[in-house]
Design an enzyme around this catalytic site. Structure first.
Site, PDB file in Angstrom:
ATOM      1  N   HIS A  41      86.703 125.155 -20.044  1.00 33.49           N
ATOM      2  CA  HIS A  41      87.956 125.576 -19.395  1.00 33.49           C
ATOM      3  C   HIS A  41      89.178 125.270 -20.268  1.00 33.49           C
ATOM      4  O   HIS A  41      89.110 124.466 -21.196  1.00 33.49           O
ATOM      5  CB  HIS A  41      88.111 124.860 -18.042  1.00 33.49           C
ATOM      6  CG  HIS A  41      88.195 123.365 -18.190  1.00 33.49           C
ATOM      7  ND1 HIS A  41      89.355 122.717 -18.566  1.00 33.49           N
ATOM      8  CD2 HIS A  41      87.251 122.408 -18.048  1.00 33.49           C
ATOM      9  CE1 HIS A  41      89.129 121.422 -18.630  1.00 33.49           C
ATOM     10  NE2 HIS A  41      87.845 121.201 -18.331  1.00 33.49           N
ATOM     11  N   HIS A  52      82.393 122.929 -18.317  1.00 36.13           N
ATOM     12  CA  HIS A  52      83.135 121.729 -18.696  1.00 36.13           C
ATOM     13  C   HIS A  52      82.546 121.051 -19.930  1.00 36.13           C
ATOM     14  O   HIS A  52      81.403 121.307 -20.314  1.00 36.13           O
ATOM     15  CB  HIS A  52      83.140 120.756 -17.513  1.00 36.13           C
ATOM     16  CG  HIS A  52      83.683 121.391 -16.265  1.00 36.13           C
ATOM     17  ND1 HIS A  52      85.010 121.377 -15.941  1.00 36.13           N
ATOM     18  CD2 HIS A  52      83.063 122.114 -15.293  1.00 36.13           C
ATOM     19  CE1 HIS A  52      85.198 122.042 -14.807  1.00 36.13           C
ATOM     20  NE2 HIS A  52      84.019 122.500 -14.403  1.00 36.13           N
TER      21      HIS A  52
END
Length: 194
Positions: free
Chosen positions: A8, A150
């Site tokens: 992200h 992530h």
């Protein structure tokens, strides 16, 4: 089939070196810009991405939607792709964790794969849930997919691929909006390593 893993975009917690983990933090202005730049870059590369999957955490969804809008590809939010839960350490900096949880941190640091942070989960538990979701994604798709997730997820996958101890995961640190590519055969092989 290829799976493109994307970390992200930048958040304010990244800026202050705070542990985000399971916390639902929004992208910063910088992160929104990074996501837009990545979307443009992916469009120029003309990859054959058929679907975008995202962790259910805001920072991942916001990154995925930016890419989704640019590429006109739907995004599926998938439980199980979220960041590791680091329990009581979330919201703290690593320096604060080392000071406030010195003995727990020391045990965890030297056995990261299996040791659980206080009220959190281990990297092993993270990998079990992520691999379950990846198997499902691979079974449901024949064309390339992009997965917005992530740092810990991507670092753990790389440790497994390169057969390195999880204590060496810092060697596989990924930047915000960095793309890491795996093929489905590699990921199927990883299942035997978790």
């Amino acid at each position: 089939m290829k799976l493109y893993f994307v970390r992200h975009g930048h958040t304010e917690w990244n800026e202050s070196n705070r542990i985000q983990g399971s916390q639902d933090v929004d992208l910063s202005k910088k992160g929104i810009l990074q996501a837009k730049k990545l979307a443009n870059k992916l469009q120029k590369k003309q990859l054959t991405i058929s679907k975008i999957y995202s962790s259910p955490q805001k920072r991942a969804i916001q990154t995925a939607k930016s890419i989704s809008n640019k590429l006109a590809i739907s995004t599926v939010v998938k439980e199980g792709l979220q960041e590791i839960n680091l329990g009581l350490w979330e919201g703290l900096t690593w320096k604060e964790v080392q000071e406030d949880y010195a003995s727990e941190f020391n045990v965890w640091f030297h056995n990261r794969r299996y040791q659980i942070a206080p009220e959190g989960e281990s990297y092993q538990q993270l990998m079990v849930r992520v691999m379950s979701v990846l198997e499902e994604i691979i079974d449901q798709n024949q064309e390339d997919v992009l997965i917005v997730t992530h740092s810990a997820v991507i670092m753990c996958l790389q440790c497994l691929v390169h057969q390195k101890a999880f204590e060496q995961m810092d060697h596989y640190r990924v930047k915000n909006t960095e793309v890491i590519e795996f093929d489905d055969c590699t990921l199927h092989l990883l299942k035997s390593l978790i």
